[in-house]
Design an enzyme around this catalytic site. Structure first.
Site, PDB file in Angstrom:
ATOM      1  N   LYS A  18      28.554 -30.499  26.152  1.00 53.04           N
ATOM      2  CA  LYS A  18      28.223 -31.768  25.472  1.00 53.04           C
ATOM      3  C   LYS A  18      28.040 -32.853  26.511  1.00 53.04           C
ATOM      4  CE  LYS A  18      32.370 -34.000  26.155  1.00 53.04           C
ATOM      5  NZ  LYS A  18      32.513 -35.060  27.131  1.00 53.04           N
ATOM      6  N   ASP A 142      38.549 -32.997  22.374  1.00 55.45           N
ATOM      7  CA  ASP A 142      37.105 -32.735  22.236  1.00 55.45           C
ATOM      8  C   ASP A 142      36.802 -31.410  21.533  1.00 55.45           C
ATOM      9  OD1 ASP A 142      36.589 -35.019  23.641  1.00 55.45           O
ATOM     10  OD2 ASP A 142      35.878 -34.029  25.461  1.00 55.45           O
TER      11      ASP A 142
END
Ligand code: C5P
Length: 310
Positions: A18, A142
């Site tokens: 990401k 995350d």
């Protein structure tokens, strides 16, 4: 007595990286974590994880720099999943690492989420989406995002997720210097304030509005880590400078660093920029955004375990 898990055949899943289009640190919480408001985005850079039947849990990694012991989030995910499911189960897990780690690209978090999915399939268990999300949150701030993918707003520690309109940028690059930055140290270097509930709420309203109207222009993108991290690590500022000088529309640090992502308008500019970067000792990847639907598809046959709504 714990039930022994049934085992499927060997299979392999991708584990994507990401970037954070924008990352605001709104304040410090009493539990030591920080209140965030960030726009996450999956990109096409990926590791690959294979899952094979085995009596015990083991992990092999094709690079020596990443630990294979209990500190690895894949092993933590395997232990947590087996304990939550109340099963005795092993797996021979193989990780092919391409995502720089640490790098601010969520590599370890992505691996943890994919391990939860892959091991659920290997062990033939079907944790409920809300249980998967709870386990993901316990593994790291995350990790839940990697049960979603695409473009998403993350608040709280980063684990409260909302889908945003997909941002599509086909011509991107990720550039990572040869050193890593500790996330915990980057947070402590911020000296963030403790916020009152009302200050937090009003900051969140502004941040959400900005996130919903985000343009991929340099002036729209903010990473609150940049000021303190760039002072300590001027090489990151150098990466940004070289990318911009060569014509990148955007060059911005991802997460707590040290990777920088860049967005280009033309393939030719991306090519010449990557060539110009060759003279530096940096790792470089040509990438693109990965939409939520492509992300889910890539995780087939485990995609049916992914939560549908957030
Ligand atoms: O959640 P995760 O284990 O990935 O976080 C690593 C470290 O980063 C935490 O121990 C904490 O020091 C810091 N952190 C934080 N606030 C967040 C996320 C992480 O302070 N929202």
């Amino acid at each position: 007595m714990k039930r022994k898990a049934a085992m499927s055949e060997t299979f392999t899943l991708p584990s994507f990286a990401k970037i954070n289009w924008t990352l605001r640190v709104l304040g410090k919480r009493p539990d030591g974590f920080h209140e965030l408001c960030t726009v996450f985005q999956t990109v096409t850079l990926s590791d690959s994880i294979s899952f094979s039947p085995s009596e015990t849990v083991s992990l092999t990694i094709d690079v020596p720099s990443v630990p294979t012991d209990d500190s690895n989030l894949i092993i933590k995910a395997a232990k947590l999943l087996a304990a939550e499911a109340g099963i005795e189960a092993g797996a021979a897990i193989g990780l092919e690492k391409r995502i720089p780690s640490p790098g601010g690209l969520g590599g370890g978090s992505s691996n943890a989420a994919v391990a939860l999915l892959g091991l659920s399939r290997l062990w033939d268990i079907r944790p409920a989406p809300e249980d998967l999300l709870k386990m993901a949150t316990a593994l790291g701030s995350d990790v839940p995002f990697f049960l979603m993918g695409g473009t998403a707003l993350g608040t709280g520690r980063g684990e409260k997720l909302e889908a945003l309109d997909e941002i599509e940028e086909p011509l991107m690059a990720v550039v990572t210097p040869r050193f890593g930055i500790s996330t915990a140290e980057a947070f402590s270097g911020l000296n963030a304030e403790n916020l009152t509930t009302s200050a937090l709420e009003s900051n969140l309203v502004i941040c959400r509005r900005d996130a919903e109207n985000l343009g991929i222009r340099q002036e729209d993108l903010v990473n609150d880590f940049e000021t303190s991290v760039l002072v300590k690590e001027p090489e990151i500022a150098e990466i940004k400078r070289v990318l911009k000088e060569n014509g990148a529309r955007v060059a911005q640090m991802s997460g707590s660093g040290a990777s920088v992502f860049a967005v280009f308008d033309k393939e030719e500019t991306r090519q010449t920029t990557l060539e110009a970067l060759n003279e530096f000792n940096w790792r470089m990847f040509a990438v693109a955004t990965l939409s939520r639907s492509s992300y889910r598809e890539a995780l087939n046959p485990c995609h049916s375990l992914l939560p549908i709504s957030f």
